[in-house]
Design a protein around this motif. Structure first.
Motif, PDB file in Angstrom:
ATOM      1  N   ASN A  39      52.173  41.354  45.966  1.00  0.00           N
ATOM      2  CA  ASN A  39      51.123  40.372  45.701  1.00  0.00           C
ATOM      3  C   ASN A  39      49.905  40.623  46.594  1.00  0.00           C
ATOM      4  O   ASN A  39      49.670  39.928  47.582  1.00  0.00           O
ATOM      5  N   ALA A  40      49.112  41.643  46.225  1.00  0.00           N
ATOM      6  CA  ALA A  40      48.016  42.107  47.074  1.00  0.00           C
ATOM      7  C   ALA A  40      46.955  41.027  47.293  1.00  0.00           C
ATOM      8  O   ALA A  40      46.477  40.849  48.416  1.00  0.00           O
ATOM      9  N   ASP A  41      46.595  40.291  46.254  1.00  0.00           N
ATOM     10  CA  ASP A  41      45.490  39.341  46.402  1.00  0.00           C
ATOM     11  C   ASP A  41      45.842  38.197  47.351  1.00  0.00           C
ATOM     12  O   ASP A  41      45.018  37.785  48.170  1.00  0.00           O
ATOM     13  N   VAL A  42      47.085  37.697  47.251  1.00  0.00           N
ATOM     14  CA  VAL A  42      47.485  36.635  48.184  1.00  0.00           C
ATOM     15  C   VAL A  42      47.555  37.184  49.607  1.00  0.00           C
ATOM     16  O   VAL A  42      47.103  36.548  50.563  1.00  0.00           O
ATOM     17  N   LEU A  43      48.078  38.398  49.750  1.00  0.00           N
ATOM     18  CA  LEU A  43      48.164  39.027  51.074  1.00  0.00           C
ATOM     19  C   LEU A  43      46.770  39.185  51.694  1.00  0.00           C
ATOM     20  O   LEU A  43      46.572  38.921  52.887  1.00  0.00           O
ATOM     21  N   ILE A  44      45.823  39.583  50.873  1.00  0.00           N
ATOM     22  CA  ILE A  44      44.439  39.758  51.354  1.00  0.00           C
ATOM     23  C   ILE A  44      43.858  38.408  51.790  1.00  0.00           C
ATOM     24  O   ILE A  44      43.282  38.288  52.875  1.00  0.00           O
ATOM     25  N   ALA A  45      44.055  37.381  50.969  1.00  0.00           N
ATOM     26  CA  ALA A  45      43.527  36.048  51.317  1.00  0.00           C
ATOM     27  C   ALA A  45      44.172  35.540  52.606  1.00  0.00           C
ATOM     28  O   ALA A  45      43.482  34.990  53.489  1.00  0.00           O
ATOM     29  N   GLN A  46      45.488  35.724  52.735  1.00  0.00           N
ATOM     30  CA  GLN A  46      46.177  35.292  53.959  1.00  0.00           C
ATOM     31  C   GLN A  46      45.645  36.051  55.171  1.00  0.00           C
ATOM     32  O   GLN A  46      45.444  35.474  56.245  1.00  0.00           O
ATOM     33  N   SER A  47      45.405  37.339  55.001  1.00  0.00           N
ATOM     34  CA  SER A  47      44.935  38.160  56.117  1.00  0.00           C
ATOM     35  C   SER A  47      43.533  37.749  56.556  1.00  0.00           C
ATOM     36  O   SER A  47      43.234  37.721  57.743  1.00  0.00           O
ATOM     37  N   ARG A  48      42.691  37.419  55.594  1.00  0.00           N
ATOM     38  CA  ARG A  48      41.328  37.003  55.931  1.00  0.00           C
ATOM     39  C   ARG A  48      41.352  35.675  56.678  1.00  0.00           C
ATOM     40  O   ARG A  48      40.552  35.436  57.566  1.00  0.00           O
ATOM     41  N   LYS A  49      42.284  34.822  56.322  1.00  0.00           N
ATOM     42  CA  LYS A  49      42.336  33.511  56.976  1.00  0.00           C
ATOM     43  C   LYS A  49      42.983  33.579  58.363  1.00  0.00           C
ATOM     44  O   LYS A  49      42.495  32.966  59.307  1.00  0.00           O
ATOM     45  N   PHE A  50      44.094  34.321  58.477  1.00  0.00           N
ATOM     46  CA  PHE A  50      44.888  34.259  59.716  1.00  0.00           C
ATOM     47  C   PHE A  50      44.661  35.439  60.659  1.00  0.00           C
ATOM     48  O   PHE A  50      45.122  35.415  61.797  1.00  0.00           O
ATOM     49  N   LEU A  51      43.956  36.476  60.197  1.00  0.00           N
ATOM     50  CA  LEU A  51      43.643  37.642  61.018  1.00  0.00           C
ATOM     51  C   LEU A  51      44.835  38.191  61.811  1.00  0.00           C
ATOM     52  O   LEU A  51      44.805  38.250  63.047  1.00  0.00           O
ATOM     53  N   PRO A  52      45.916  38.585  61.111  1.00  0.00           N
ATOM     54  CA  PRO A  52      47.016  39.234  61.822  1.00  0.00           C
ATOM     55  C   PRO A  52      46.543  40.608  62.319  1.00  0.00           C
ATOM     56  O   PRO A  52      45.541  41.129  61.835  1.00  0.00           O
ATOM     57  N   ASN A  53      47.262  41.185  63.272  1.00  0.00           N
ATOM     58  CA  ASN A  53      46.891  42.523  63.743  1.00  0.00           C
ATOM     59  C   ASN A  53      47.318  43.609  62.758  1.00  0.00           C
ATOM     60  O   ASN A  53      46.692  44.654  62.678  1.00  0.00           O
ATOM     61  N   HIS A  54      48.418  43.349  62.033  1.00  0.00           N
ATOM     62  CA  HIS A  54      48.969  44.369  61.127  1.00  0.00           C
ATOM     63  C   HIS A  54      49.375  43.737  59.799  1.00  0.00           C
ATOM     64  O   HIS A  54      49.897  42.618  59.792  1.00  0.00           O
ATOM     65  N   VAL A  55      49.160  44.510  58.740  1.00  0.00           N
ATOM     66  CA  VAL A  55      49.524  44.059  57.395  1.00  0.00           C
ATOM     67  C   VAL A  55      50.235  45.201  56.681  1.00  0.00           C
ATOM     68  O   VAL A  55      49.804  46.350  56.780  1.00  0.00           O
ATOM     69  N   VAL A  56      51.334  44.884  55.988  1.00  0.00           N
ATOM     70  CA  VAL A  56      52.032  45.909  55.200  1.00  0.00           C
ATOM     71  C   VAL A  56      52.113  45.466  53.747  1.00  0.00           C
ATOM     72  O   VAL A  56      52.544  44.340  53.469  1.00  0.00           O
ATOM     73  N   ILE A  57      51.696  46.344  52.840  1.00  0.00           N
ATOM     74  CA  ILE A  57      51.949  46.131  51.418  1.00  0.00           C
ATOM     75  C   ILE A  57      53.017  47.154  51.011  1.00  0.00           C
ATOM     76  O   ILE A  57      52.822  48.361  51.164  1.00  0.00           O
ATOM     77  N   ALA A  58      54.176  46.651  50.577  1.00  0.00           N
ATOM     78  CA  ALA A  58      55.293  47.569  50.315  1.00  0.00           C
ATOM     79  C   ALA A  58      55.014  48.480  49.124  1.00  0.00           C
ATOM     80  O   ALA A  58      55.398  49.646  49.125  1.00  0.00           O
TER      81      ALA A  58
END
Ligand code: MG
Length: 383
Positions: A39-58
């Protein structure tokens, strides 16, 4: 002191509710890692909001899309299942929310345990499939496994402070799901949408179907064995349609302790992440006047044979719970895709349990092979 959190499976039901908990408790938690399968779009939205250091899309096909959409942020993006398994070893992480669905949770959770990370465990299949391996590894690495499943969180909350006192038995409560009280003729005609309407809990599709078929409670019986070191006869299931008592523990003096509350997964999520602290929350408070009748009765094992299958898998042990779990995942997927009737799911699971070669003391490779063999056999029973 912040706890640094990694969420495996951030775009699912538990993942998004975990982010709500983190959002409400900025003084306690810092988000380090988000991972998603597809779910790339939700992952992107979550990342923009919470600014994690690392993100993985399987799903590696989505790497370019995700990394391009996050290119203006200081977020490192990785892709692939291997990256998902490696990322849990990051030094910066204190606790992993394991919220993947099904068998896919086993390997990354085990890897995190071996890296010494505490686990908030929402992925019950990890313990159903590999309970012996997982609990042994947790002890060897001094890792705590905090249950997120509401029943097991309830039991955990009841035994805090009771370390000297053995559990006589636990009583897992079950809502009974949307088909409680229905007969076989009714179950033969139920649709996907009806099965996805859980009366009390807001959960992902897999666990909602498992709740409707009572397999969820069967998986939870096996999960309870490993979390709390119980024998099958120490684990009882009782139907409690209001889902207010989340489970009970009976001690050797006959005393029962229960944990109650409005059904909301954010409470067990917050307890697992915040332990040993109870963090203040604005979740809805329970009122007895709004629930004048809390009722209880035994499950109907003739209508819902999955619970009996789960106790059988638990008694047999070895790779049998892994076989049962794989067959159930195949059956649930097939039902969701319209290729298998709801009523026929237990038959597929039972036939598969009768067919896969038994292994008494499986290692991780045996589990992987058992899972794939059981999926093949279960698939052969489908339309
Ligand atoms: Mg549960």
């Amino acid at each position: 002191m912040h706890k640094h959190v990694a969420i495996l499976g951030s775009t699912g039901s538990i993942g998004t509710q975990t982010l709500e908990v983190i959002d409400k408790n900025p003084d306690h938690f810092k988000l380090e890692i988000l991972t998603a399968r597809n779910n790339a779009d939700v992952l992107i939205a979550q990342s923009r909001k919470f600014l994690p250091n690392h993100v993985v899309i399987a799903n590696e096909d989505k790497y370019d899309y995700v990394s391009q959409k996050l290119s203006d942020l200081p977020v490192k993006v990785y892709a692939g299942v291997d990256a998902l398994e490696q990322i849990v070893e990051m030094d910066s992480v204190d606790i992993i929310m394991s919220a993947l669905v099904g068998f896919s949770g086993l390997r990354p959770t085990l890897r995190a345990i071996r890296a010494g990370k505490d686990i908030a465990l929402a992925n019950k299949e990890t313990l159903v499939v590999g309970g012996e391996l997982v609990t042994k590894s947790a002890i060897e690495n001094s890792v705590n496994i905090y249950p997120v499943d509401s029943e097991h969180s309830a039991i955990f909350q009841c035994i805090v402070g009771e370390e000297m006192n053995p559990i006589e038995k636990v009583i897992l409560t079950a809502s009974g799901g949307p088909f409680l009280g229905k007969d076989q003729a009714y179950l033969k005609k139920v649709t996907r949408d009806e099965a996805l309407q859980h009366p009390n809990w807001c959960m992902g599709d897999k666990v909602t179907i498992d709740s409707a078929s009572l397999m969820n409670k069967g998986l939870e019986v096996i999960e309870a064995k490993w979390l709390f070191g119980l024998k099958p006869e120490q684990i009882e299931v009782i139907i409690h349609p209001q889902s207010v008592i989340h489970s009970l523990v009976q001690f050797e003096d006959g005393s029962l302790k229960a944990q109650l509350g409005i059904p909301d997964m954010k409470l067990p999520i917050q307890y697992a992440l915040g332990f040993p602290k109870r963090l203040r929350s604005d979740l809805e408070r329970f009122s007895f006047s709004e629930y004048p009748n809390l009722t209880f009765h035994a499950p109907d094992l003739e209508i819902f044979p999955n619970l009996t299958l789960a106790y059988r898998a638990l008694e047999i042990g070895g790779n049998m719970p892994c076989v049962m779990n794989a067959a159930n995942e195949v059956a649930v997927n097939a039902f969701l895709e319209g290729r298998l009737d709801f009523f026929d799911m237990p038959g597929v699971i039972e036939e598969t349990m009768n067919s896969v070669a038994y292994i008494a003391t499986p290692d991780l490779n045996d589990y992987v092979e058992t899972d794939s063999e059981a999926r093949k056999i279960a698939g052969s029973y489908l339309l």
